[in-house]
Motif scaffolding. Structure first.
Motif, mmCIF file in Angstrom:
data_model
loop_
_atom_site.group_PDB
_atom_site.id
_atom_site.type_symbol
_atom_site.label_atom_id
_atom_site.label_comp_id
_atom_site.label_asym_id
_atom_site.label_seq_id
_atom_site.Cartn_x
_atom_site.Cartn_y
_atom_site.Cartn_z
ATOM 1 N N ILE A 1 1.097 -1.569 -0.370
ATOM 2 C CA ILE A 1 0.146 0.143 0.231
ATOM 3 C C ILE A 1 0.935 1.504 0.039
ATOM 4 C CG2 ILE A 1 -1.776 0.950 0.997
ATOM 5 C CD1 ILE A 1 -1.907 -1.653 2.783
ATOM 6 N N ILE A 2 0.882 1.963 -1.252
ATOM 7 C CA ILE A 2 1.787 3.092 -0.735
ATOM 8 C C ILE A 2 1.714 4.681 -1.581
ATOM 9 C CG2 ILE A 2 3.792 3.432 -3.077
ATOM 10 C CD1 ILE A 2 3.994 0.486 -4.322
ATOM 11 N N LEU A 3 1.769 5.115 -1.149
ATOM 12 C CA LEU A 3 1.173 6.228 -0.858
ATOM 13 C C LEU A 3 2.317 7.293 -1.764
ATOM 14 C CD1 LEU A 3 -0.690 8.686 0.253
ATOM 15 C CD2 LEU A 3 1.108 9.498 1.471
ATOM 16 N N ILE A 4 1.384 8.204 -2.838
ATOM 17 C CA ILE A 4 2.182 8.556 -3.574
ATOM 18 C C ILE A 4 1.883 10.477 -3.759
ATOM 19 C CG2 ILE A 4 2.654 9.536 -6.290
ATOM 20 C CD1 ILE A 4 1.917 6.856 -6.546
ATOM 21 N N CYS A 5 3.096 11.347 -2.478
ATOM 22 C CA CYS A 5 3.260 12.469 -2.600
ATOM 23 C C CYS A 5 4.138 12.765 -2.442
ATOM 24 C CB CYS A 5 2.828 11.997 -0.922
ATOM 25 S SG CYS A 5 4.157 11.313 0.571
ATOM 26 N N SER A 6 4.081 14.373 -2.172
ATOM 27 C CA SER A 6 5.149 15.598 -2.703
ATOM 28 C C SER A 6 5.141 17.116 -1.535
ATOM 29 C CB SER A 6 4.539 16.290 -4.278
ATOM 30 O OG SER A 6 3.519 17.036 -3.875
ATOM 31 N N GLY A 7 4.301 17.022 -1.220
ATOM 32 C CA GLY A 7 3.970 18.228 0.031
ATOM 33 C C GLY A 7 3.259 19.446 -1.422
ATOM 34 N N LYS A 8 4.190 19.691 -2.624
ATOM 35 C CA LYS A 8 3.986 20.662 -2.940
ATOM 36 C C LYS A 8 2.905 20.478 -4.550
ATOM 37 C CE LYS A 8 6.431 24.324 -6.149
ATOM 38 N NZ LYS A 8 5.356 25.222 -6.123
ATOM 39 N N GLY A 9 2.286 21.456 -4.956
ATOM 40 C CA GLY A 9 0.997 20.535 -6.171
ATOM 41 C C GLY A 9 1.997 21.171 -7.066
ATOM 42 N N GLY A 10 1.228 19.728 -8.408
ATOM 43 C CA GLY A 10 1.739 20.077 -9.229
ATOM 44 C C GLY A 10 3.361 19.859 -9.915
ATOM 45 N N VAL A 11 3.909 18.528 -8.755
ATOM 46 C CA VAL A 11 4.817 17.915 -8.924
ATOM 47 C C VAL A 11 4.484 16.966 -9.902
ATOM 48 C CG1 VAL A 11 6.211 19.676 -7.763
ATOM 49 C CG2 VAL A 11 4.948 16.747 -6.714
ATOM 50 N N GLY A 12 4.101 16.218 -10.141
ATOM 51 C CA GLY A 12 3.622 14.758 -11.362
ATOM 52 C C GLY A 12 3.052 13.931 -10.497
#
Ligand SMILES: Nc1ncnc2c1ncn2[C@@H]1O[C@H](COP(=O)(O)OP(=O)(O)OP(=O)(O)O)[C@@H](O)[C@H]1O
Ligand SMILES: [Mg+2]
Lengths: 222, 271
Positions: free
Chosen positions: B7-18
Motif C-alpha cells: 500500500i503505497i502513498l504517492i505524495c509531494s507536499g508541493k502541488g503540480g509536481v507530478g
C-alpha cells in the motif's frame, strides 16, 4: 483563575506507578482548552508512548502542544515526533553530589539537549541550555537554544544561539551553510559561498557582529 | 488484510509536481507486468486521476457509497478499459470535501488489499487533513519532487511527517529532470536533491512533452507502449518497485539527438 498563557498545563505525578496510563486523570472535564501542554515529569516516554498519549488526547478533541520533561529520552522522542519539547533539569542543589562543578550559576544548571537524526523542513527544536544535534539541520528547519548550538552534521537551516541575550554563545557545525544565523540579538544571513568540506566552523559574536571562523578544536562536542 | 499487498502513498507536499501522472503511469506499468493494481484517488477535492486514465465517464460510485453500503466494492471499482489488471477507485465525491476520515480511509484500503497486489494512493498536495487522511492507511511511500528548491523543501517537510507515522520505506522519484539545464548548472542536480532529502532514489523521470500530450488524451504514456523518454523512466520505476535491479539513467547522457551522440562518440575516439 486567569492564566497568562491560554494553554493549560497538565502535570503527570512523579513516576512511582508502573505505567503512565494509570497516572492520567480519569476525566478530562477540567481541561477546557483545545490545546494543552503536558509535563511528563520524570517519566520516560518512547515515541510509541507519546503517540498513544497524542491519540488519547486527540480522541477527546485536545491537541498536545508542548511537553516538558526531566528525561532526555522523552524530549528526544517528542522532538522526533515534531512536538516542541523542553527539558527541565532538577535544580542543582537537589542533584546527586557526584557532579564536579557544583557552582550554581544559571549557566551550569542548564542541560544539553541531544537530538539524534536529521531535522527536516518545518521541524524545530528549542531548548533552555545547549543543543547538540547528531545529524543535519535541513533548509527550513530551526534550532534555537539559550546556550550554544552544536551540530554534528550540516547546518543548512536556521540556528539561533544565545536566545535570550547571551552574546558569548556560539554555533558550531561540521558544515556551516545556514540560511540564517542568530546569536543573542544579532542576525546574519548565511555565507553565499559554500564552505570547504571537512572543516568544522563556528559562528560567534566578535566586536558586535557575527563572524564565522574555523572551529576551535576544543569547541566542538566537548 | 492480505499480507502481501503493498500500500503505497504517492505524495509531494508541493502541488503540480507530478503525483497524479506518476500514479497513472505506474498503475498501468505495474498492471502490464501482471500484478493486480488499484489506484485510489485520495485527492477527491480536485480529482483528476480518472481524467488521466481516460476513465472519467465510467465513474458511478465512490468509496463513500461502498462504506455506506449502498453499493459493493466491485461496483465502485472502475476497471481500466484496456488494462484489465488495473482498477480505479475515487475516494470520494468533490462535493463531500470533509467526509473522509482516517478511519474510513483505512477501511476502504483494507477492502482493496483483499483484492489487489498493489494499492497506489494519489495524495492531495499540502500537509493538512487531506494529506493526513491519505497517509493514514499507507504502509510505504513514494515522495515525488522536481529539481526546484521550493519542491525539494516541501518534499523534505513531507518526509519528516511520514517519518513520524512509521511509513517505510520512503523512496524518492525526481521528476521533470532536464539534462541540459543540469549540465549548465541552471537546475539542481540529482545529487543536490538526494543530498538534502537523503532517501533512496527509486527513479528519475525526464521532462518530456509527450507527458502533456498523453494527459490530454487520457492515455498514460506507459499504456501506449511509447518509446518516449518519460515512458521509459516510468517503466523503470515500476520494475524497480518490483525489485528488479535496473541502473538509473544518467542525465548527462540523455536528451541528445543522434547527431550529438555521434559527434561525442567521434570526439572520444579522436582525443
Ligand atoms: N515528466 C514530465 N514532463 C513534462 N510534464 C510533466 C511531467 N510530469 C508532469 N508533468 C505535467 O505537470 C503537470 C502536473 O502534473 P500532475 O497533475 O501529475 O501533478 P500533481 O502533483 O498530481 O498535481 P496536484 O498537486 O495538483 O494534484 C501536468 O500538466 C503534467 O502533464
Ligand atoms: Mg494530482
Amino acid at each position: 483563575m486567569a492564566t497568562l498563557s491560554q494553554k493549560q498545563i497538565f502535570k503527570l505525578p512523579s513516576c512511582k506507578r508502573n505505567d503512565w496510563r494509570n497516572a492520567l486523570p480519569k476525566k478530562y472535564s477540567d481541561l477546557e482548552e483545545k490545546k494543552i501542554e503536558v509535563d511528563c515529569n520524570d517519566w520516560s516516554f518512547s515515541c510509541r508512548d507519546l503517540k498513544q498519549l497524542i491519540n488519547l488526547l486527540e480522541n477527546i478533541g485536545i491537541k498536545l502542544d508542548k511537553i516538558y520533561a526531566k528525561r532526555t529520552e522523552t524530549v528526544v522522542s517528542a522532538s522526533s515526533l515534531g512536538i516542541s519539547a523542553q527539558l527541565i533539569l532538577p535544580r542543582p542543589d537537589l542533584q546527586e553530589s557526584n557532579q564536579s562543578h557544583k557552582d550554581s550559576s544559571a549557566e551550569n544548571s542548564e542541560g544539553i539537549l541531544f537530538h539524534k537524526g536529521t531535522l527536516r523542513s518545518g521541524e524545530q527544536i528549542e531548548h533552555e541550555g545547549h543543543i547538540l544535534v547528531l545529524g543535519d539541520v535541513n533548509p527550513g528547519a530551526q534550532v534555537s537554544a539559550t546556550g550554544d548550538v552544536m551540530i554534528c552534521g550540516r547546518l543548512m537551516g536556521t540556528a539561533h544561539a544565545g536566545k535570550g541575550g547571551k552574546t558569548s554563545a556560539k554555533i558550531v557545525a561540521l558544515q556551516l551553510r545556514p540560511l540564517q544565523l542568530r546569536i543573542a540579538n544579532q542576525i546574519a544571513r548565511g555565507p553565499e559561498e559554500k564552505p570547504k568540506d571537512g572543516l568544522a566552523e563556528e559562528a560567534l559574536i566578535q566586536k558586535g557582529t557575527i563572524v564565522i571562523q574555523p572551529a576551535n578544536s576544543n569547541g566542538f562536542c566537548k | 488484510m492480505a499480507p502481501n499487498t503493498r500500500i503505497i502513498l504517492i505524495c509531494s507536499g508541493k502541488g503540480g509536481v507530478g503525483k497524479t501522472t506518476l500514479t497513472a503511469n505506474l498503475g498501468i506499468a505495474l498492471a502490464q507486468q501482471g500484478v493486480k493494481t488499484a489506484v485510489l484517488d485520495a485527492d477527491f477535492g480536485l480529482r483528476n486521476l480518472d481524467l488521466l486514465l481516460g476513465l472519467e465517464n465510467r465513474i458511478v460510485y465512490t468509496a463513500q457509497e461502498v462504506l455506506e453500503e449502498t453499493c459493493r466494492l466491485d461496483q465502485a471499482l472502475v476497471k481500466h478499459k484496456r488494462e484489465s489488471n488495473l482498477a480505479l477507485l475515487p475516494a470520494g465525491n468533490p462535493r463531500m470535501l470533509d467526509w473522509l476520515k482516517p478511519d474510513d480511509m483505512q477501511r476502504i484500503v483494507s477492502m482493496l488489499a483483499e483484492k489487489f497486489d498493489y494499492v497506489l494512493i494519489d495524495c492531495p498536495a499540502g500537509v493538512e487533513d487531506g494529506f493526513k487522511n491519505a497517509a493514514s492507511a499507507a504502509q510505504e511511500a513514494i515522495v515525488i519532487t522536481t529539481p526546484e528548491i521550493s519542491a525539494v523543501r516541501d518534499a523534505d517537510r513531507v518526509i519528516g511527517l511520514l517519518n513520524t507515522k512509521s511509513i517505510k520505506p520512503i523512496q524518492l522519484v525526481l521528476n521533470r529532470v532536464r539534462p541540459k539545464m543540469i549540465a549548465s548548472q541552471e537546475m539542481l542536480s540529482v545529487n543536490d536533491v538526494t543530498d538534502i532529502l537523503a532517501l533512496p532514489l527509486l527513479g528519475l523521470v525526464l521532462e518530456d512533452e509527450q507527458v502533456i500530450v498523453s494527459t490530454n488524451r487520457g492515455e498514460p504514456l506507459t499504456l501506449t507502449g511509447s518509446k518516449s523518454p518519460a515512458a521509459r523512466c516510468y517503466g523503470n520505476v515500476a520494475r524497480r518497485l518490483q525489485g528488479e535491479d535496473i541502473p538509473l539513467i544518467d542525465p548527462s547522457k540523455e536528451g541528445q539527438s543522434l547527431r550529438d551522440k555521434f559527434r561525442r562518440l567521434m570526439a572520444t575516439k579522436i582525443f
